[in-house]
Design a protein around this motif. Structure first.
Motif, short mmCIF file in Angstrom:
data_model
loop_
_atom_site.label_atom_id
_atom_site.label_comp_id
_atom_site.label_asym_id
_atom_site.label_seq_id
_atom_site.Cartn_x
_atom_site.Cartn_y
_atom_site.Cartn_z
N ARG A 3 6.88 -31.23 -11.86
CA ARG A 3 5.81 -30.24 -11.82
C ARG A 3 5.03 -30.28 -13.13
NH1 ARG A 3 7.14 -23.99 -10.46
NH2 ARG A 3 8.10 -25.06 -8.67
N GLU A 4 3.71 -30.21 -13.04
CA GLU A 4 2.87 -30.05 -14.22
C GLU A 4 2.07 -28.77 -14.11
OE1 GLU A 4 -0.64 -32.15 -16.92
OE2 GLU A 4 -0.15 -33.00 -14.95
N LEU A 5 2.19 -27.93 -15.12
CA LEU A 5 1.33 -26.76 -15.26
C LEU A 5 0.19 -27.18 -16.17
CD1 LEU A 5 4.13 -25.66 -14.31
CD2 LEU A 5 3.60 -23.56 -15.54
N ALA A 6 -0.87 -27.66 -15.55
CA ALA A 6 -1.92 -28.38 -16.28
C ALA A 6 -2.60 -27.52 -17.34
CB ALA A 6 -2.95 -28.93 -15.29
N ASP A 7 -2.78 -26.25 -17.05
CA ASP A 7 -3.48 -25.38 -18.01
C ASP A 7 -2.62 -25.03 -19.21
OD1 ASP A 7 -5.58 -25.44 -16.26
OD2 ASP A 7 -5.18 -23.47 -15.38
N HIS A 8 -1.34 -25.37 -19.15
CA HIS A 8 -0.42 -25.04 -20.24
C HIS A 8 0.17 -26.29 -20.89
CE1 HIS A 8 -0.35 -20.70 -19.25
NE2 HIS A 8 -0.52 -21.13 -18.01
N GLY A 9 -0.23 -27.48 -20.44
CA GLY A 9 0.29 -28.70 -21.02
C GLY A 9 1.77 -28.90 -20.82
N LEU A 10 2.32 -28.32 -19.76
CA LEU A 10 3.78 -28.32 -19.54
C LEU A 10 4.13 -29.20 -18.35
CD1 LEU A 10 6.52 -27.06 -20.39
CD2 LEU A 10 6.09 -25.28 -18.68
N ILE A 11 5.08 -30.10 -18.54
CA ILE A 11 5.60 -30.97 -17.48
C ILE A 11 7.10 -30.77 -17.40
CG2 ILE A 11 5.88 -33.35 -16.69
CD1 ILE A 11 3.33 -34.04 -18.29
N LEU A 12 7.62 -30.62 -16.18
CA LEU A 12 9.05 -30.43 -15.95
C LEU A 12 9.55 -31.46 -14.95
CD1 LEU A 12 7.50 -27.36 -15.64
CD2 LEU A 12 9.86 -26.66 -16.05
N PHE A 13 10.79 -31.89 -15.14
CA PHE A 13 11.45 -32.74 -14.16
C PHE A 13 12.90 -32.32 -14.05
CE2 PHE A 13 14.24 -36.31 -13.11
CZ PHE A 13 13.76 -36.59 -11.84
N VAL A 14 13.40 -32.28 -12.82
CA VAL A 14 14.81 -31.99 -12.55
C VAL A 14 15.31 -32.96 -11.49
CG1 VAL A 14 16.47 -30.30 -11.68
CG2 VAL A 14 14.54 -29.52 -13.07
N GLY A 15 16.48 -33.55 -11.74
CA GLY A 15 17.18 -34.36 -10.75
C GLY A 15 18.61 -33.88 -10.63
N THR A 16 19.10 -33.72 -9.41
CA THR A 16 20.43 -33.16 -9.22
C THR A 16 21.10 -33.75 -7.99
OG1 THR A 16 21.69 -31.09 -8.90
CG2 THR A 16 19.49 -31.19 -7.94
N ASP A 17 22.41 -33.52 -7.88
CA ASP A 17 23.18 -34.02 -6.74
C ASP A 17 23.69 -32.87 -5.89
OD1 ASP A 17 25.10 -32.91 -8.35
OD2 ASP A 17 26.20 -34.78 -8.71
N GLN A 18 23.07 -31.72 -5.95
CA GLN A 18 23.55 -30.59 -5.18
C GLN A 18 22.40 -29.82 -4.55
OE1 GLN A 18 24.17 -26.78 -7.69
NE2 GLN A 18 25.23 -28.39 -8.81
N ARG A 19 22.76 -28.97 -3.61
CA ARG A 19 21.75 -28.22 -2.88
C ARG A 19 21.73 -26.74 -3.23
NH1 ARG A 19 23.14 -30.53 2.96
NH2 ARG A 19 25.15 -30.69 1.94
N ARG A 20 22.85 -26.21 -3.73
CA ARG A 20 22.87 -24.76 -3.98
C ARG A 20 21.92 -24.42 -5.13
NH1 ARG A 20 25.20 -20.94 -6.97
NH2 ARG A 20 26.30 -22.44 -8.28
N LEU A 21 22.14 -25.02 -6.29
CA LEU A 21 21.19 -24.91 -7.39
C LEU A 21 20.34 -26.18 -7.37
CD1 LEU A 21 23.47 -23.40 -10.18
CD2 LEU A 21 21.59 -22.26 -9.00
N ASN A 22 19.42 -26.24 -6.41
CA ASN A 22 18.67 -27.48 -6.23
C ASN A 22 17.53 -27.57 -7.22
OD1 ASN A 22 16.38 -26.09 -5.13
ND2 ASN A 22 17.37 -26.06 -3.13
N ALA A 23 16.83 -28.71 -7.19
CA ALA A 23 15.79 -28.98 -8.18
C ALA A 23 14.67 -27.95 -8.12
CB ALA A 23 15.26 -30.39 -7.99
N ASP A 24 14.27 -27.51 -6.93
CA ASP A 24 13.23 -26.49 -6.81
C ASP A 24 13.63 -25.23 -7.57
OD1 ASP A 24 11.80 -28.14 -5.16
OD2 ASP A 24 12.30 -27.08 -3.31
N ARG A 25 14.85 -24.78 -7.32
CA ARG A 25 15.33 -23.56 -7.95
C ARG A 25 15.40 -23.70 -9.47
NH1 ARG A 25 15.27 -18.62 -9.10
NH2 ARG A 25 17.25 -17.64 -9.66
N VAL A 26 15.89 -24.84 -9.95
CA VAL A 26 16.04 -25.04 -11.39
C VAL A 26 14.67 -25.10 -12.07
CG1 VAL A 26 16.92 -26.62 -13.15
CG2 VAL A 26 18.29 -26.12 -11.13
N VAL A 27 13.70 -25.74 -11.45
CA VAL A 27 12.34 -25.76 -12.01
C VAL A 27 11.80 -24.35 -12.14
CG1 VAL A 27 9.95 -26.36 -11.48
CG2 VAL A 27 11.72 -28.11 -11.36
#
Length: 474
Positions: free
Chosen positions: A320-344
């Protein structure tokens, strides 16, 4: 409508709407402390995976949690190669935007201009429509793990019924992106992977790709020892049910560097960047649009957001990039409970000093509960009974208990694939907790394959007969 990311339906959940009082971050020290606290909370709650954040081109946070290879004890870290899933579409969209911008390809190029014997209903489908999920292709036409060639994939794609007349709707499709990758191969004389890796090498990115980038010793592994090549590709080079739409491996540093160089107009031209990031196709409801391989949203608090996610039953990821804030995030995981969407979402809230909640994994109990004799209790009972049945039982439950909008969200074979995964995870297991409100039902089920009890939530409609309008795992 939200569905579990790593189930068969790969539609990505919208970015979480934040409070409207978001200020730009100026104190990186305080922000670093908040990110560390949030990550510690995620790790304590059971998160396993790797995360990275960059701000205005500088990596400011990079951490791993848990074991990337349980058999050797190797832990997640910056060098861990993860399966990016459908984030692959972002790479394909980026390459296509460059080839269109420099005149190698045309956005109006038709399937009939490239391939022989295209059926009449698909002959005029354009590259632009394929890159924006507007071609009408179904979600998939084959098995990601099958050992089959391009001709088989192409025959299946040409034989598949379209969901709508091309250009008249939106339907998330892996098929269109694999065809776009094949068109790029035809135009350039390079394989998709070679084209991508040559482009990435220009900015020093070398750990992203398919088999020529893959490293068994650095790949994430499952408990049984299988790596990404075994689990996501079928133990052989990726087939065309994946190429161009899913299954690329990468590392967190590569992902941050890739998006930064893409966003800065260094990896592709500024003109190509702007073309690909155009919000071309309404995904439904007007809240988000699809460009070339990425989602474009305008959040009232956070401003312009670009993002994509992806996953399969074993791995999931999100950039995900929050373009107006210069912020880029990346998450990779092997689980679904605390999945990448939630962690971002958690890390974004921590970055801006906003509240977030991280819930510890439910613990299994020796004593299953008795479901109440209420419409909500009956819904859960019917769901668990369906999971213990066959595909016909799954379909009967979907048709009886999903809302019309939920059913229309994906074709039936995708719903059934999701149910098959749910049955593998939860079928025949006890319900360990239950709670219901007017518009939701939340319950906990033991999942032996995950080694824990997992919460499932239905967003519901109706009173006397509850129907499912959304499904969340974790």
């Amino acid at each position: 409508m939200t569905l579990g990311l790593a189930l068969a339906i790969n539609a990505a959940a919208p970015a979480q709407t934040a409070p409207v009082s978001i200020d730009p971050v100026v104190d990186r020290g305080a922000t670093g402390d908040r990110l560390s606290d949030a990550f510690d909370a995620l790790e304590a709650a059971g998160f396993t995976g790797v995360v990275g954040l960059s701000h205005e081109g500088e990596t400011v946070f990079l951490r791993g949690a848990g074991e990337a290879d349980p058999q050797t004890g190797r832990r997640y870290g910056p060098d861990t190669q993860v399966d990016t899933g459908s984030i692959t579409k972002s790479f394909t969209g980026m390459l296509a935007a460059q080839l269109i911008s420099d005149g190698t390809l045309s956005a109006d190029l038709r399937l009939a201009d490239v391939f022989d014997d295209v059926p009449s209903d698909k002959a005029d489908i354009t590259l632009h429509q394929m890159l924006t999920h507007a071609a009408g292709f179904p979600g998939a036409v084959g098995d990601d793990l099958a050992d089959e060639d391009f001709d088989t994939f192409l025959a299946n794609a040409f034989a598949a019924p379209l969901q709508f007349e091309p250009g008249t709707g939106y339907h998330y499709s892996n098929v269109g992106f694999s065809l776009a990758a094949a068109i790029m191969e035809h135009a350039t004389g390079q394989s998709y992977e070679a084209l991508l890796r040559d482009r990435l090498a220009r900015v020093g990115i070398h750990n992203t790709g398919y088999q020529t980038a893959f490293d068994h010793e650095r790949s994430v592994h499952l408990d049984d020892g299988r790596d990404v090549a075994d689990t996501s590709w079928g133990g052989h080079p990726p087939n065309w049910n994946l190429i161009g739409n899913g299954g690329l491996v990468s590392t967190a540093p590569d992902m941050l560097a890739w998006r930064q160089a893409w966003s800065a107009g260094e990896l592709i031209s500024p003109q190509a960047r702007d073309l690909g990031q155009t919000p071309f196709q309404d995904e439904g409801g007007g809240a988000s649009h699809y460009g070339y391989g990425l989602v474009v949203e305008d959040d009232p608090a956070l401003g312009r957001i670009y993002w994509h996610n992806g996953g399969n039953p074993h791995f999931n990821a999100h950039w995900r990039e929050l373009a107006d804030h210069g912020l880029i995030l990346f998450v990779g995981t092997d689980q679904r409970r605390l999945n990448a969407d939630r962690v971002v979402d958690v890390l974004t809230a921590a970055w801006f000093g906003q509240p977030y909640e991280v819930t510890a994994a439910p613990t299994a109990s020796d004593a299953p509960i008795e479901l109440p004799d209420t419409p909500a209790g009956q819904l859960v009972a019917d769901f668990m009974a369906a999971l213990s049945g066959d595909a016909a039982a799954h379909q009967a439950f979907i048709e009886a208990r999903f809302t019309a909008d939920m059913i229309a969200f994906a074709e039936m074979d995708r719903h059934l694939a999701m149910f098959a995964q749910l049955a593998a995870d939860f079928g025949g297991q006890p319900v360990l907790g239950f709670e219901a409100g007017e518009q939701h039902v939340r319950f906990t089920v033991l999942a032996p394959s995950m080694g824990e009890a997992v919460a499932i939530q239905f967003d519901t409609t109706g009173s006397e007969t509850r129907r499912i309008a959304g499904l969340q795992i974790g």
